[in-house]
Structures are given as structure tokens and as C-alpha cells.
Write a protein that holds these residues in place. Sequence first.
Motif, short mmCIF file in Angstrom:
data_model
loop_
_atom_site.label_atom_id
_atom_site.label_comp_id
_atom_site.label_asym_id
_atom_site.label_seq_id
_atom_site.Cartn_x
_atom_site.Cartn_y
_atom_site.Cartn_z
N ARG A 132 0.69 -1.23 -0.11
CA ARG A 132 -0.08 -0.18 0.02
C ARG A 132 1.03 1.11 0.36
O ARG A 132 0.55 2.61 -0.69
CB ARG A 132 -0.85 -0.01 1.30
N GLU A 133 1.89 1.74 0.55
CA GLU A 133 2.74 2.49 0.65
C GLU A 133 3.25 2.68 0.08
O GLU A 133 3.78 3.69 -0.82
CB GLU A 133 3.76 1.93 1.77
N MET A 134 3.85 1.68 -0.80
CA MET A 134 4.65 2.21 -2.15
C MET A 134 3.58 2.22 -3.41
O MET A 134 4.35 2.61 -4.82
CB MET A 134 4.92 0.60 -2.64
N GLY A 135 2.32 2.80 -3.32
CA GLY A 135 0.90 2.90 -4.00
C GLY A 135 0.91 1.81 -4.96
O GLY A 135 -0.04 2.08 -5.53
N GLY A 136 0.43 0.48 -4.17
CA GLY A 136 -0.28 -0.53 -4.72
C GLY A 136 -1.44 -0.93 -4.69
O GLY A 136 -1.92 -0.81 -3.41
N THR A 137 -2.37 -0.97 -5.84
CA THR A 137 -3.59 -1.51 -5.47
C THR A 137 -3.44 -2.44 -6.61
O THR A 137 -5.15 -3.54 -6.10
CB THR A 137 -4.44 -0.16 -6.42
N ARG A 138 -3.13 -3.11 -7.18
CA ARG A 138 -3.40 -3.86 -7.97
C ARG A 138 -2.09 -4.87 -8.10
O ARG A 138 -1.00 -4.23 -8.83
CB ARG A 138 -3.96 -3.63 -9.69
N ALA A 164 7.10 -7.21 -1.57
CA ALA A 164 5.79 -5.77 -1.34
C ALA A 164 5.99 -5.89 -2.71
O ALA A 164 5.08 -5.38 -3.70
CB ALA A 164 6.10 -4.91 -0.76
N ALA A 165 7.41 -5.51 -3.08
CA ALA A 165 8.22 -4.73 -4.78
C ALA A 165 7.81 -5.87 -5.63
O ALA A 165 6.92 -5.63 -6.22
CB ALA A 165 9.43 -4.83 -4.76
N ILE A 166 7.73 -7.27 -4.84
CA ILE A 166 7.03 -8.22 -6.02
C ILE A 166 5.85 -8.32 -6.26
O ILE A 166 5.33 -8.39 -7.91
CB ILE A 166 7.57 -9.36 -5.67
N MET A 167 5.19 -7.77 -5.25
CA MET A 167 3.80 -7.98 -5.97
C MET A 167 2.92 -6.95 -6.72
O MET A 167 2.24 -7.56 -7.24
CB MET A 167 3.46 -7.55 -4.10
N LEU A 168 3.83 -5.85 -6.88
CA LEU A 168 3.83 -4.45 -7.49
C LEU A 168 4.43 -4.83 -8.73
O LEU A 168 3.22 -4.76 -10.04
CB LEU A 168 4.29 -3.26 -6.36
N THR A 169 5.30 -5.55 -8.72
CA THR A 169 5.89 -5.17 -10.14
C THR A 169 6.31 -6.88 -11.26
O THR A 169 6.74 -6.57 -12.44
CB THR A 169 7.73 -4.41 -9.94
N GLY A 170 5.88 -7.83 -10.37
CA GLY A 170 6.47 -9.08 -10.59
C GLY A 170 7.46 -9.57 -11.00
O GLY A 170 8.50 -10.47 -11.59
N GLN A 171 8.41 -8.39 -10.49
CA GLN A 171 9.58 -8.54 -10.36
C GLN A 171 10.99 -9.05 -9.13
O GLN A 171 10.50 -8.15 -8.58
CB GLN A 171 10.63 -7.67 -11.59
N THR A 172 12.35 -9.50 -9.16
CA THR A 172 12.90 -8.96 -7.90
C THR A 172 14.10 -9.16 -8.47
O THR A 172 14.58 -9.27 -9.70
CB THR A 172 12.77 -10.13 -6.99
N TRP A 173 15.19 -8.45 -7.79
CA TRP A 173 16.52 -8.96 -8.02
C TRP A 173 17.78 -9.82 -6.79
O TRP A 173 16.53 -9.98 -6.05
CB TRP A 173 17.71 -6.97 -7.97
N LEU A 174 18.33 -10.13 -7.80
CA LEU A 174 19.11 -11.25 -7.39
C LEU A 174 20.63 -11.17 -7.11
O LEU A 174 20.95 -10.37 -8.51
CB LEU A 174 18.65 -12.68 -8.20
N LYS A 175 21.78 -11.16 -6.51
CA LYS A 175 22.89 -11.97 -6.22
C LYS A 175 22.70 -13.05 -7.19
O LYS A 175 22.77 -14.06 -5.57
CB LYS A 175 23.67 -10.95 -5.20
#
Length: 415
Positions: free
Chosen positions: A46-52, A142-153
Motif C-alpha cells: 500500500r505504501e508503494m502505491g499498490g492497488t493491483r 511487496a515490491a514483487i507483488m507490485l512489479t512481478g520482478q525481483t533482484w538477485l545476487k
Amino acid sequence: MSQTIAEKIISQHAGTTVRAGDIAIVPVDGAMATDATAPLAIQAFREMGGTRLWDAANFSLVLDHATPAPNERVANLHELIRAFARETGCMLYDVGEGICHQLMVENGHVKPHDIFIGADSHTLTYGALGAFAAGMGSTDLAAIMLTGQTWLKVPRSIKIVLNGRLPTGVVAKDVILYLVGRLGISGATYEAVEFMGTAVHNLSLASRMTLANMVAEMGAKAGLVDTMGLQLPYEFESVKPESDASYRAIYEYDVSTLRPQIALPHSPDKVVDIDEAVGQKVSMAFIGSCTNGRLEDWQEAARVLEGQKLAPGVRLIMAPASRAVFNAALRDGTAAILSAAGATFITSGCGPCVGTHQGIPGNDEVVISSTNRNFRGRMGNPNSQVYLASPAVVAATAVAGEIIDPKEVGIVRRT
């Protein structure tokens, strides 16, 4: 390409060749959170502006860590999660459906070659399918919920080759306890652990899940089990490392003479052969968790408990990994054998393992458990002692009232 399994899967998703140490931004094939982590993830979303959600069909919420709700606070958190699922259309597994890691595999949310992220440290379990599965914190999720992406080392990799055939009465839990004892709780920190060898090829999916699950106790980022010999209800292509792939270390073991293993309090890497723990009195036994709550684990316990009774003063608590596991145990008679011996069944979930409710030991009580961690206070009481073992050893100990080799149970009960 000279790549390990982890490097190959991450490269497939990144769209470019990566190697250990590289940073990669990748799409995820699925993600999930539990009642222990979802509230914070929802707040951050929610704090990232996520609605969907990026893809509601590939995101799951599971109520399993404190279910049924043990108090008002948890009940309200459950309601928050249910409301979010209704709003977004994601999958919700409500009270009693099962433990997140069992459900993700059981219901096909994760498949070979996938990158799957869960807000739980034992998400690594899905490596049993040949998926790159990792746990992350609620904010990362939460970032994944919003974008469908993540970063990995991209992690370095360790190869563990297991040869031979397991002796009668020795199972995957004994193997992984032995390995955690040898490598230590920081022996694979932020590394991918690959399991290979003839002993692995003979293991069931459930047993492979046990192996992948407990690499978390080595500090690993992921656990990847060779899929040769694996039976799944759909066609799939195995992911193999290149023959000249680079590993930080390679360990090879012959499991043919392995004895049942016990992790002593208060660390999963304080592992000894069962002979060094025989005779330790217990008052509580637990079989369940994302490590060993599957049907084959219950059947293993039933083979020990059939025709037996729990020792006076010992309680045995059983938690199925999912409702489907419990229903299967009802159908094949396993549950009846366990009940006749004196076992108590509780809701499918994580309660006793994480110490939320439904099986917290008292002060100075000694517990033997088929779970994955025995740090002080892990099961809810820092004044108790927890030993880790396979379901057969747990069941045998519940019958004898003290830690014992399952092969000796019949002898002990007849004297």
C-alpha cells in the motif's frame, strides 16, 4: 556455458548469461506470503502505491502459522489478509488447508525451472522440483507483488553427491540432519546447494522436499535437487548443471551405512548418531511441519506405532502438512493406527514448530520433534529442550518414553 543449476535458471529468466556474484533482475513465476509475513507485505504494498497485483493468479496467501487464531490480535490480522485476497483476487488458503510449502507444491503453484519467492525462510523447499525458490522479507515481497520482478545476487553453488542406498529405517531427514551437522548452520550462507547422486534418484518427491527444506539450516539461498527419477503428474524437462560448472565446494558421501541422526539442543547442527542420544527421557513428541508432515512421514510413524501405545506421561502431537495429507491418511488407515496408539491430531499448520500455539512445551520439558529448528525457544518456551529426528525416531521415542532406535521398539515394549 559451464553453469550450475542456479546460474542456468536465473539466466533463463534474466535473458542473459549470469554467473555467481552477478546481480540479475528477473521476473518471478510465483510468490506467496503467510499470516506471519503477509500483513507487513500488504502494508508495504500500500505504501508503494499498490492497488493491483502484478498477477493475481500467481500470488498466494496462506493462513498457517497461527491457525485457528489463538487470540484477538491474530484473528484481526487474518481478517486483514482475507479482505486483501477478496479485493485483489489472489489465491487464499484459509485455516486448515495446509502449510504454505506443501500447498505450493501440492497444488501446482511452482514447477521445475521456475523462480519462486516466498516470505518464509523455508521457501527453499520447492527446489525439490528443480525450481529456484528463495525466501525474502515482507518489503521485498511487496515490491514483487507490485512489479512481478525481483533482484538477485547470483549465488555461488555447492554440490553434494549422495551415493549408495539408504539402509532400512534411515530416511531423507537423517541425511539432511547429517549434512547440516557436517557443514554447520553457516556452512552454505547465501549459496545454492545442489543434491546429486544415486541415492537422490531413488527418493520420492516428499523426501526431496525434506532435503531442500533444511538447507535453510545451513544458511543457503536455495536448495536444488536433481530431478532424475522424480515422478510428477505432468511432463517436465530436468535442469542439469554443465559437467564443467564451477562450484565453491563439492562434497561426496556414501549413505549406505548412515545411522538415524539426532540434533541435540539447542541448534540444528549439533547432530550425532542416535546411539549418542539413546536413553534421553522425553515428555512430548511432535510429527509435522513443512519438513516432515507429509503422508509418507505419517506412514513411517504408523509402521512404528502399529499395535503399540504411547509411554505413560508422553504425548504425541500430529499436524498434517495439508488437509489433503490428512484425508489420505484417513483413507489408507494410517490415521486410525496413529490414533489407536494415542496420538493427538491438530489443525494442519505450523503452530508447534514456530511456538505460536497447539503444542508449546512446559518448563524443563524435553521434546523430540520432526521439525527443522531447535534453537532455544523455537517451540515457544526457552526453558524447554528440543531434539530433532525423523518421524520414525520420534514415534519410537514416544512409545519408549526415551530416545531409542526404531528397530528396538518391539523389544522394549515386550520386556
